[in-house]
Design a protein around this motif. Structure first.
Motif, short mmCIF file in Angstrom:
data_model
loop_
_atom_site.label_atom_id
_atom_site.label_comp_id
_atom_site.label_asym_id
_atom_site.label_seq_id
_atom_site.Cartn_x
_atom_site.Cartn_y
_atom_site.Cartn_z
N THR A 259 1.00 -1.23 -0.10
CA THR A 259 -0.03 -0.04 -0.08
C THR A 259 0.74 1.30 -0.13
OG1 THR A 259 0.10 -0.24 2.40
CG2 THR A 259 -2.02 -1.13 1.32
N VAL A 260 0.36 2.30 -0.61
CA VAL A 260 0.93 3.57 -0.36
C VAL A 260 0.03 4.65 0.30
CG1 VAL A 260 1.81 5.53 -1.96
CG2 VAL A 260 1.82 3.11 -2.85
N PRO A 261 1.06 5.39 1.16
CA PRO A 261 0.29 6.46 1.84
C PRO A 261 -0.53 7.42 1.34
CG PRO A 261 2.81 6.11 2.69
CD PRO A 261 2.52 5.53 1.34
N PRO A 262 -1.65 7.63 1.83
CA PRO A 262 -2.56 8.67 1.23
C PRO A 262 -1.98 9.79 0.66
CG PRO A 262 -3.11 8.38 3.65
CD PRO A 262 -2.26 7.30 3.29
N GLY A 263 -2.39 10.31 -0.11
CA GLY A 263 -1.79 11.79 -0.55
C GLY A 263 -0.80 11.69 -1.76
N ARG A 264 -0.37 10.54 -1.94
CA ARG A 264 0.83 10.37 -2.91
C ARG A 264 0.16 10.38 -4.29
NH1 ARG A 264 5.84 8.18 -1.07
NH2 ARG A 264 6.43 9.58 0.33
N GLN A 265 0.61 11.01 -5.15
CA GLN A 265 0.10 11.32 -6.48
C GLN A 265 0.63 10.28 -7.69
OE1 GLN A 265 -1.89 13.94 -7.85
NE2 GLN A 265 -2.14 15.41 -6.16
N LYS A 266 -0.11 9.76 -8.41
CA LYS A 266 0.32 9.06 -9.54
C LYS A 266 1.20 10.03 -10.61
CE LYS A 266 -2.25 4.75 -10.23
NZ LYS A 266 -3.18 4.12 -10.91
N VAL A 267 2.26 9.49 -10.91
CA VAL A 267 3.31 10.32 -11.95
C VAL A 267 2.82 10.05 -13.35
CG1 VAL A 267 5.56 10.82 -12.59
CG2 VAL A 267 5.04 10.25 -10.04
N ASP A 268 2.26 11.20 -13.91
CA ASP A 268 1.79 11.06 -15.40
C ASP A 268 3.18 10.88 -16.17
OD1 ASP A 268 -0.57 11.42 -14.68
OD2 ASP A 268 -0.77 13.56 -15.49
N THR A 269 3.01 9.79 -17.06
CA THR A 269 4.31 9.31 -17.86
C THR A 269 4.00 9.36 -19.22
OG1 THR A 269 4.95 7.90 -15.93
CG2 THR A 269 6.19 7.27 -17.92
N TYR A 270 4.89 10.11 -19.83
CA TYR A 270 4.93 10.12 -21.36
C TYR A 270 6.24 9.66 -22.00
CZ TYR A 270 1.10 13.34 -19.67
OH TYR A 270 0.12 13.89 -19.30
N VAL A 271 6.08 9.53 -23.31
CA VAL A 271 7.40 8.96 -24.17
C VAL A 271 7.10 9.92 -25.19
CG1 VAL A 271 8.50 7.27 -25.69
CG2 VAL A 271 7.18 6.57 -23.83
N ALA A 272 8.62 10.65 -25.46
CA ALA A 272 8.52 11.79 -26.55
C ALA A 272 9.74 11.47 -27.29
CB ALA A 272 8.63 13.02 -25.78
N GLY A 273 9.66 11.89 -28.71
CA GLY A 273 10.80 11.66 -29.65
C GLY A 273 11.68 12.90 -29.45
N ASN A 274 12.69 12.78 -30.02
CA ASN A 274 13.66 14.15 -29.89
C ASN A 274 13.22 15.36 -30.74
OD1 ASN A 274 15.87 13.12 -28.49
ND2 ASN A 274 16.79 12.06 -30.19
N ASP A 275 12.26 14.98 -31.52
CA ASP A 275 11.44 16.23 -32.36
C ASP A 275 10.55 17.08 -31.09
OD1 ASP A 275 10.05 14.06 -31.90
OD2 ASP A 275 8.30 14.59 -33.29
N MET A 276 10.38 16.61 -30.05
CA MET A 276 9.85 16.99 -29.02
C MET A 276 10.67 17.95 -28.13
SD MET A 276 6.36 16.68 -29.40
CE MET A 276 5.70 16.47 -27.85
N ARG A 277 11.85 17.54 -27.83
CA ARG A 277 12.96 17.89 -26.95
C ARG A 277 12.58 19.37 -26.74
NH1 ARG A 277 17.94 16.40 -25.24
NH2 ARG A 277 17.66 14.49 -26.57
N LYS A 278 12.66 20.31 -27.67
CA LYS A 278 12.47 21.87 -27.13
C LYS A 278 11.38 22.04 -26.28
CE LYS A 278 13.63 26.26 -27.91
NZ LYS A 278 12.76 26.97 -26.86
N ARG A 279 10.10 21.43 -26.66
CA ARG A 279 9.02 21.43 -26.03
C ARG A 279 9.20 21.05 -24.39
NH1 ARG A 279 3.47 19.65 -29.12
NH2 ARG A 279 2.85 20.16 -26.90
N VAL A 280 9.79 19.85 -24.26
CA VAL A 280 10.19 19.04 -23.21
C VAL A 280 10.74 19.96 -22.13
CG1 VAL A 280 11.21 17.11 -22.12
CG2 VAL A 280 9.87 16.84 -23.92
#
Length: 674
Positions: A434-455
């Motif tokens: 179990t995880v303590p209450p209040g811990r957020q799930k971490v939104d995870t994304y996969v991005a290519g190098n074409d997105m590097r500047k935006r990242v």
């Protein structure tokens, strides 16, 4: 000639060849016999038309005419030997070997071993191994030929002959398994297994040889773990616990325990009440709250007149645990100290004296606490963090300093049950699920190098909100692998985002510099930390809301999950961005799986299945011998039955019987390297 004899005793091995074999870790006859092939070649004779560019084949043929020499545009010298297989014409093709044309005459009968390609309708056997044979004196060739890992200057042909000579010349291959085990599990003998793992009579015998040798590997390992477990636990509990009241401790916590934490604390209290010493592994996913469980175990030890020791794998983690445990325990009059490298001599002497007298109740540290001059008054509780970074030897060193201590091992790396059965078969296992209450799930994304500047613009936006960011690279400095490195990326980000306070951290830095950078990050003087995986485990930065992983395909899923666990440690919304341009389908599938799964145990099981145990574990474990043939995913059924057999052998004292003498001797050799 015996297993312990040096390789120079093998026919055909002179000083130069011995040096080449040494490079492969081969120094004795035993090393030769247990240097197993990485693959096998099916030497069933084929026609050229049955060959392919993907697979090596064997092609009997006749030399049709004299060899022809050509020069390619790149000045490479090419020798073409015209050959005929009774149905098709072709050429044996050799590169930069002009002398080889003198080896062949018209009418010579050859066996060519190699890959076949079509070139303008003609069959070409590229850089083949070759052997001549006579019509009246046919060549004797193994139907299945071993393929070994090589080093420069050593060919398959030479290594095969070295192994063959060793098998012929060895005086005796001792059978280490008792007859009753061989019969019960329908195994072949050790001698037969070694002969057939190198030069199989058939694919069926190859499989039987593999089964026998895998069985032997797993049995020796499980027996070693069972013996070490018995050593750690001892026959009877010496340290008696009478005070199990943890209410005073719980009343000072600013949070309530999760059901998972309560269950594990129940396991620990049951162990402390039992007649045997505790020897328990506590596994918990990222952020499941293992440190408070450790705090309760230490609290109970001190309240029952004992000292506690908490050993962490790095100074960074040792300091973090010291701060947390001091906060938990000092309120109850428990004195906590930290022992690490680089502290002033006078301070170190004071800590050592207090430990020896018993006025320090709990010591936190790295390997510094197992040094020779560290003595305890009455060490009764040993806790090690991130067990896989220590191994059995270091744990034993700490236990030797204790007064029959109880052992608690904490691991934040979720390990699938099949693997835990082997790696931690000397421990009972508890899981905080179990995880303590209040811990957020971490939104995870996969991005290519074409997105590097935006990242990286998003990184700047997070910093503007007062948050902090991790950027992780697979390499420290410029390299031939064309992957991001800490030094270049750190310099580039400082140039592109001059308003941000960016720090760089990696394992090659001096200890003082590492500590300084990390302290600046923890105190928020540094806003963006560009680092290697030194930040993988345990570093707690509540304001960190974004982690960017460069060349994410180069990391395993379990490792990426650990890295992701560096953020989302508060109620702030957090993100993990995996940068990758990999075209490898397997790598893409692993990264996409991380986008949808946040369960560390699920992820580690998938990682184990997709990458296999060797890569899942990364570098060879400290304190665990390497499996040469066993695969912990494929061989799980055998593993379960062998674990039962190992328990039966140790519990019934079979190792003392005459028929188990050779197994006991082999086991003693294995335990020496653990």
């Amino acid at each position: 000639m015996y297993l312990s004899s040096e390789i120079k005793n093998i026919k055909g091995v002179g000083p130069a060849r011995a040096k080449l074999l040494n490079r492969l870790g081969i120094k004795t006859i035993e090393d030769v016999l247990f240097f197993f092939p990485r693959d096998y070649l099916d030497l069933t004779p084929l026609k050229f038309s049955q060959g392919s560019e993907e697979k090596i084949g064997v092609f009997p043929c006749i030399v049709k005419d004299s060899a022809v020499e050509k020069r390619a545009k790149s000045q490479i010298r090419i020798t073409l030997v015209p050959v005929f297989d009774g149905k098709n014409n072709g050429h044996a093709v050799f590169f930069n070997q002009p002398y080889i044309s003198r080896s062949f005459r018209r009418g010579d009968r050859l066996l060519l071993i190699g890959k076949v390609r079509r070139n303008y309708g003609e069959y070409e056997i590229i850089s083949p191994e070759w052997q001549k044979f006579d019509k009246n004196n046919p060549i004797v060739i193994d139907k299945i030929s071993p393929i070994y890992p090589l080093t420069k200057g050593l060919s398959q042909k030479v290594l095969r002959q070295v192994v063959k000579n060793a098998l012929i010349e060895i005086s005796e291959i001792r059978e280490i398994l008792p007859g009753d085990i061989i019969k019960r599990f329908n195994l072949i003998s050790r001698k037969e297994a070694l002969n057939n793992i190198h030069f199989p009579e058939s694919f069926k015998m190859l499989e039987r040889a593999r089964t026998r040798l895998i069985f032997e590997e797993l049995l020796l390992f499980q027996l070693a773990m069972a013996i070490i477990r018995r050593e750690f636990i001892g026959d009877k509990r010496i340290n008696t616990y009478v005070n199990f009241d943890i209410k005073p401790f719980l009343s000072t916590l600013p949070f309530t325990l999760t059901s998972g934490q309560e269950r594990v604390i129940g396991d620990i209290i049951s162990d402390l009440k039992s007649e045997h010493n505790m020897n328990r592994l506590v596994q918990g996913d990222v952020g499941s709250g293992k440190t408070v469980v450790a705090g309760i175990a230490l609290y109970l030890a001190v309240k029952n007149g004992l000292q506690g020791a908490f050993m962490a794998p790095t100074e960074i983690l040792a300091e973090q645990h010291f701060r947390t445990l001091k906060k938990f325990l000092s309120y109850h009059g428990i004195k906590v100290d930290i022992l690490k490298g680089g502290i002033p001599r006078a301070e170190r002497d004071r800590i050592l004296e207090d430990l020896k007298k018993g006025s320090t109740d709990v010591i936190v540290g790295t390997h510094a606490i197992i040094q020779q001059d560290v003595e305890f008054y009455k060490l009764g509780m040993v806790i090690t963090d991130e067990q896989h970074r220590f191994g059995v030897k270091q744990r034993q060193e700490l236990i030797k300093k204790g007064h029959h201590p109880d052992i608690l091992v904490m691991s934040a790396t979720p390990i699938p049950r099949t693997l835990a059965m082997v790696l931690y078969s000397d421990l009972d296992i508890s899981i905080i699920d179990t995880v303590p209450p209040g811990r957020q799930k971490v939104d995870t994304y996969v991005a290519g190098n074409d997105m590097r500047k935006r990242v990286y613009d998003f990184m700047a936006q997070e910093v503007e909100k007062g948050h902090q960011v991790f950027v992780v690279c697979p390499a420290v400095e410029e390299n031939d692998l064309n992957v991001s490195n800490v030094e270049d990326l750190g310099a580039q980000l400082k140039k592109e985002y001059p308003a941000l306070k960016i720090g760089v951290l990696h394992g090659k830095m001096k200890s003082d510099d590492k500590d300084r950078i990390l302290k600046e990050f923890l105190s928020r003087k540094v806003q963006v930390l560009v680092a290697t995986t030194v930040v993988e485990v345990g570093v707690d930065v509540p304001c960190a809301t974004l982690i960017i992983v460069e060349n994410a395909e180069r990391f395993g899923m379990a490792q990426l999950h650990q890295l992701r666990g560096r953020v989302g440690r508060s109620q702030l919304k957090s993100y993990c961005i995996l940068l990758s341009d990999s075209k490898d389908e397997n790598a893409r599938a692993r990264l996409k799986y991380l986008m949808k799964s946040h369960d560390g145990f699920e992820i580690s099981q998938m990682d184990l299945e997709m990458r296999g145990p060797g890569e899942f574990l990364g570098v060879r474990q400290h304190g665990f011998f390497e499996f040469k043939l066993a695969n912990l995913v494929r061989d799980v059924k055998m593993l379960e039955s062998i674990k039962q057999l190992a328990s039966e052998i140790t519990e019934k004292g079979y190792l003392l019987l005459p028929e188990y003498k050779d197994l006991a001797e082999e086991l003693n050799e294995k335990i020496k390297i653990l």
